[in-house]
Design a protein around this motif. Structure first.
Motif, PDB file in Angstrom:
ATOM      1  N   ASP A 163       0.846  -1.197   0.000  1.00  0.00           N
ATOM      2  CA  ASP A 163       0.000   0.000   0.000  1.00  0.00           C
ATOM      3  C   ASP A 163       0.877   1.242   0.000  1.00  0.00           C
ATOM      4  OD1 ASP A 163      -0.291   1.020   3.247  1.00  0.00           O
ATOM      5  OD2 ASP A 163       0.494  -0.970   2.808  1.00  0.00           O
ATOM      6  N   ARG A 164       0.267   2.334  -0.465  1.00  0.00           N
ATOM      7  CA  ARG A 164       1.031   3.553  -0.678  1.00  0.00           C
ATOM      8  C   ARG A 164       1.509   4.167   0.628  1.00  0.00           C
ATOM      9  NH1 ARG A 164       1.380   7.236  -5.155  1.00  0.00           N
ATOM     10  NH2 ARG A 164       1.969   9.300  -4.416  1.00  0.00           N
ATOM     11  N   LYS A 165       0.719   3.997   1.668  1.00  0.00           N
ATOM     12  CA  LYS A 165       1.066   4.625   2.956  1.00  0.00           C
ATOM     13  C   LYS A 165       2.374   4.046   3.505  1.00  0.00           C
ATOM     14  CE  LYS A 165      -0.942   5.723   7.272  1.00  0.00           C
ATOM     15  NZ  LYS A 165      -1.239   4.738   8.286  1.00  0.00           N
ATOM     16  N   THR A 166       2.457   2.726   3.507  1.00  0.00           N
ATOM     17  CA  THR A 166       3.683   2.072   3.963  1.00  0.00           C
ATOM     18  C   THR A 166       4.851   2.473   3.071  1.00  0.00           C
ATOM     19  OG1 THR A 166       2.226   0.209   4.411  1.00  0.00           O
ATOM     20  CG2 THR A 166       4.559  -0.154   4.745  1.00  0.00           C
ATOM     21  N   ALA A 167       4.597   2.480   1.786  1.00  0.00           N
ATOM     22  CA  ALA A 167       5.658   2.821   0.840  1.00  0.00           C
ATOM     23  C   ALA A 167       6.170   4.235   1.113  1.00  0.00           C
ATOM     24  CB  ALA A 167       5.134   2.709  -0.585  1.00  0.00           C
ATOM     25  N   GLU A 168       5.245   5.149   1.386  1.00  0.00           N
ATOM     26  CA  GLU A 168       5.671   6.532   1.636  1.00  0.00           C
ATOM     27  C   GLU A 168       6.422   6.658   2.942  1.00  0.00           C
ATOM     28  OE1 GLU A 168       3.133   9.954   1.257  1.00  0.00           O
ATOM     29  OE2 GLU A 168       2.290   9.193  -0.614  1.00  0.00           O
ATOM     30  N   LYS A 169       6.050   5.804   3.908  1.00  0.00           N
ATOM     31  CA  LYS A 169       6.707   5.850   5.223  1.00  0.00           C
ATOM     32  C   LYS A 169       8.193   5.491   5.089  1.00  0.00           C
ATOM     33  CE  LYS A 169       6.454   3.656   9.743  1.00  0.00           C
ATOM     34  NZ  LYS A 169       5.957   2.437  10.394  1.00  0.00           N
ATOM     35  N   PHE A 170       8.474   4.428   4.342  1.00  0.00           N
ATOM     36  CA  PHE A 170       9.859   3.963   4.215  1.00  0.00           C
ATOM     37  C   PHE A 170      10.558   4.556   3.010  1.00  0.00           C
ATOM     38  CE2 PHE A 170       7.920   0.123   6.371  1.00  0.00           C
ATOM     39  CZ  PHE A 170       8.341   0.529   7.627  1.00  0.00           C
ATOM     40  N   PHE A 171       9.831   5.373   2.256  1.00  0.00           N
ATOM     41  CA  PHE A 171      10.379   5.864   0.991  1.00  0.00           C
ATOM     42  C   PHE A 171      11.722   6.597   1.122  1.00  0.00           C
ATOM     43  CE2 PHE A 171      10.663   8.914  -2.525  1.00  0.00           C
ATOM     44  CZ  PHE A 171      10.668   8.013  -3.564  1.00  0.00           C
ATOM     45  N   PRO A 172      11.858   7.531   2.090  1.00  0.00           N
ATOM     46  CA  PRO A 172      13.128   8.258   2.170  1.00  0.00           C
ATOM     47  C   PRO A 172      14.339   7.342   2.314  1.00  0.00           C
ATOM     48  CG  PRO A 172      11.494   9.337   3.526  1.00  0.00           C
ATOM     49  CD  PRO A 172      10.873   8.060   3.045  1.00  0.00           C
ATOM     50  N   ILE A 173      14.235   6.336   3.163  1.00  0.00           N
ATOM     51  CA  ILE A 173      15.367   5.429   3.375  1.00  0.00           C
ATOM     52  C   ILE A 173      15.676   4.662   2.101  1.00  0.00           C
ATOM     53  CG2 ILE A 173      16.144   3.419   4.676  1.00  0.00           C
ATOM     54  CD1 ILE A 173      13.900   4.368   6.760  1.00  0.00           C
ATOM     55  N   VAL A 174      14.627   4.049   1.574  1.00  0.00           N
ATOM     56  CA  VAL A 174      14.813   3.179   0.413  1.00  0.00           C
ATOM     57  C   VAL A 174      15.275   3.973  -0.805  1.00  0.00           C
ATOM     58  CG1 VAL A 174      13.621   1.604  -1.121  1.00  0.00           C
ATOM     59  CG2 VAL A 174      13.116   1.555   1.292  1.00  0.00           C
ATOM     60  N   ALA A 175      14.651   5.128  -0.999  1.00  0.00           N
ATOM     61  CA  ALA A 175      15.004   5.942  -2.165  1.00  0.00           C
ATOM     62  C   ALA A 175      16.433   6.462  -2.043  1.00  0.00           C
ATOM     63  CB  ALA A 175      14.034   7.107  -2.307  1.00  0.00           C
TER      64      ALA A 175
ATOM     65  N   TYR B  82      12.703  14.684  -1.414  1.00  0.00           N
ATOM     66  CA  TYR B  82      11.514  13.830  -1.274  1.00  0.00           C
ATOM     67  C   TYR B  82      10.306  14.617  -0.795  1.00  0.00           C
ATOM     68  CZ  TYR B  82      15.254  10.378  -1.265  1.00  0.00           C
ATOM     69  OH  TYR B  82      16.350   9.661  -1.562  1.00  0.00           O
ATOM     70  N   LYS B  83      10.516  15.361   0.299  1.00  0.00           N
ATOM     71  CA  LYS B  83       9.360  16.029   0.911  1.00  0.00           C
ATOM     72  C   LYS B  83       8.668  16.977  -0.063  1.00  0.00           C
ATOM     73  CE  LYS B  83       9.207  15.879   5.861  1.00  0.00           C
ATOM     74  NZ  LYS B  83       9.849  16.423   7.059  1.00  0.00           N
ATOM     75  N   PRO B  84       9.428  17.953  -0.641  1.00  0.00           N
ATOM     76  CA  PRO B  84       8.713  18.872  -1.557  1.00  0.00           C
ATOM     77  C   PRO B  84       8.140  18.171  -2.779  1.00  0.00           C
ATOM     78  CG  PRO B  84      11.079  19.327  -1.520  1.00  0.00           C
ATOM     79  CD  PRO B  84      10.808  18.357  -0.414  1.00  0.00           C
TER      80      PRO B  84
ATOM     81  N   PHE C   8      12.415  -5.990   3.753  1.00  0.00           N
ATOM     82  CA  PHE C   8      12.762  -6.262   5.151  1.00  0.00           C
ATOM     83  C   PHE C   8      12.031  -5.297   6.074  1.00  0.00           C
ATOM     84  CE2 PHE C   8      16.983  -8.130   3.602  1.00  0.00           C
ATOM     85  CZ  PHE C   8      16.387  -9.376   3.464  1.00  0.00           C
ATOM     86  N   LEU C   9      11.964  -4.057   5.668  1.00  0.00           N
ATOM     87  CA  LEU C   9      11.268  -3.063   6.495  1.00  0.00           C
ATOM     88  C   LEU C   9       9.788  -3.408   6.613  1.00  0.00           C
ATOM     89  CD1 LEU C   9      12.923   0.205   5.184  1.00  0.00           C
ATOM     90  CD2 LEU C   9      13.075  -0.685   7.494  1.00  0.00           C
ATOM     91  N   VAL C  10       9.199  -3.807   5.492  1.00  0.00           N
ATOM     92  CA  VAL C  10       7.768  -4.126   5.507  1.00  0.00           C
ATOM     93  C   VAL C  10       7.511  -5.372   6.354  1.00  0.00           C
ATOM     94  CG1 VAL C  10       5.846  -4.904   4.080  1.00  0.00           C
ATOM     95  CG2 VAL C  10       7.254  -3.003   3.335  1.00  0.00           C
ATOM     96  N   VAL C  11       8.348  -6.392   6.153  1.00  0.00           N
ATOM     97  CA  VAL C  11       8.170  -7.645   6.895  1.00  0.00           C
ATOM     98  C   VAL C  11       8.359  -7.396   8.390  1.00  0.00           C
ATOM     99  CG1 VAL C  11       9.192  -9.909   7.341  1.00  0.00           C
ATOM    100  CG2 VAL C  11       8.764  -9.170   4.994  1.00  0.00           C
TER     101      VAL C  11
END
Lengths: 245, 168
Positions: free
Chosen positions: A75-87, B34-36, A237-240
């Motif tokens: 889901d997008r919410k989880t993806a957005e939560k971990f996005f900064p690290i992963v990206a 990312y944020k903006p 790993f983060l999601v699991v």
């Protein structure tokens, strides 16, 4: 003939700054990080609602990456939560790998003691320090979010299960696999990038012109794939780690 | 173990430096990229969703208006045809009435004139009768006035009148 090729498994030290070894990979890593930070700053200062120029490209990358991560996270919410690290892992590993292919990296340097050649720059991920650092960050963060999401007791319960024998052994396996994760994470990336470096050195040594070109193309591809694999595995790993069982 | 680490080129100082490096990069990228960008992307997505929702609402309104228009048109058509029908009926009635009246009038007129004509005829006939009676009496008087008595004279006048009446 092959004696002319010098390959070092570990990164070479360029300078010793008050007991701190400044290696060529660390120097390259600094440059990559600084360029990315400057790029992000320049980009981030003029983000507009209607994109133009480089913002289009940045949006394309981030939106594409987020969409891809959403398919992994579910889901997008989880993806957005971990996005900064992963990206950040993806972008850093990708640019570090590609920076390793830039002409001059690995070829400009000096002779230490007049004998061994020491390049100033070396592909960042062809140093276990870097890949191990990333692996430690990824695994540590997965535990951090596991504790934050499930609670310390429940998170530890994944590894130390005394309810039944099967659960106990599964717990032990999980525990061991956490260390295996670190090793597989770091050595996969290191192995790929280091092998690529060695391949390029040898091919360039054997046939200096034309012949290395396809291998450079291959390295660009491998650099991308490895960055993606590292990011995807981290995401998984983060999601699991944060999921209830 | 430390021998292995050394052979692999692992140095905890460099490792730590890389971790710090990465942490700084993570922080900066998060803040400036990312944020903006995610905010802009999410805002845009929301805006597009809203626009689609709004256009859906507009479409619905349009359909409603269309239906209303159709309804009103049907009503109007029905009403107008009703009015036309009524008007036609009224016109027919008026025509019929006028016709009836005209017939009535003309019939009355005809009857009256017929009566008048008959009366005239009767009058003329009476006159002719009187005249005839006078004429016959004068002729009888003149021809056989000395021979005939009053009774015969009367009979002859009567016969002549009978003849006239029979010729009527």
């Amino acid at each position: 003939m092959i004696e002319g090729v010098h390959i070092s498994l570990s990164a070479e030290k360029i300078l010793d700054v008050f007991g701190f070894p400044l290696t060529n990979t660390l120097l390259t890593s600094f440059l990559v990080v600084i360029s990315l930070m400057v790029g992000a700053y320049v980009l981030g200062r003029k983000i507009k609602a209607i994109p133009a120029g480089i913002q289009n490209a940045a949006e394309f990358v981030i939106d594409g990456l987020l969409g891809f991560m959403t398919t992994i996270a579910g889901d997008r919410k989880t993806a957005e939560k971990f996005f900064p690290i992963v990206a950040t892992i993806f972008i850093f590993v990708l640019f570090a790998n590609w920076a390793g292919i830039i002409p001059g990296v690995g070829s400009i340097g000096f002779y230490e003691d007049g004998k061994t050649f020491v390049p100033f720059f070396r592909s960042v991920n062809s140093d276990l320090n870097m890949t191990l650092a990333l692996a430690l960050i990824a695994v540590t963060l997965s535990h951090f979010f596991g504790v934050a999401g499930l609670g310390a007791f429940k998170h530890a319960g994944k590894f130390f299960n005394f309810k039944n024998p099967i659960g106990f052994f599964v717990g032990i396996l999980e525990f061991v696999s956490e260390f295996a994760k670190i090793i597989s994470f770091s050595f996969r990336l290191f192995g790929n990038v280091f092998a690529g470096e060695v391949l390029l050195v040898i091919i360039t040594f054997l046939v200096p012109v034309i012949a290395p070109v396809p291998f450079y193309g291959l390295e660009i591809f491998v650099g991308f794939i490895q960055a993606l694999i590292f990011a995807v595995l981290t995401m998984m790993f983060l999601v699991v780690a944060t999921k209830h069982h | 173990m430390s021998e292995l680490f050394h052979n692999l080129g692992i140095d905890w100082k460099v490792l730590l430096a890389q971790i710090v490096n990465f942490a700084i990069l993570l922080f900066v990228l998060k803040k400036f990229a990312y944020k903006p960008i995610l905010k802009v992307l999410n805002d845009r997505r929301k805006k597009i969703e809203e626009a689609i929702e709004r256009s859906k609402g507009v479409d619905e309104k349009m359909a409603e208006i269309e239906a209303l228009k159709e309804k009103i048109l049907v009503e109007a058509r029905r009403e107008s045809s009703e009015i036309i029908k009524k008007a036609e009926e009224a016109a027919d009635k008026i025509q019929e009435d006028a016709l009836k009246e005209a017939y009535g009038k003309s019939e009355k007129f005809m009857a009256e004139s017929l009566k008048k004509v008959q009366a005239e005829r009767e009058k003329i006939f009476q006159e002719v009768k009187n005249e005839t009676a006078g004429l016959v009496y004068a002729a009888v008087e003149r021809t056989i006035g000395d021979l005939a008595d009053e009774k015969l004279k009367a009979k002859m006048v009567e016969d002549a009148l009978k003849f006239v009446i029979s010729k009527r």
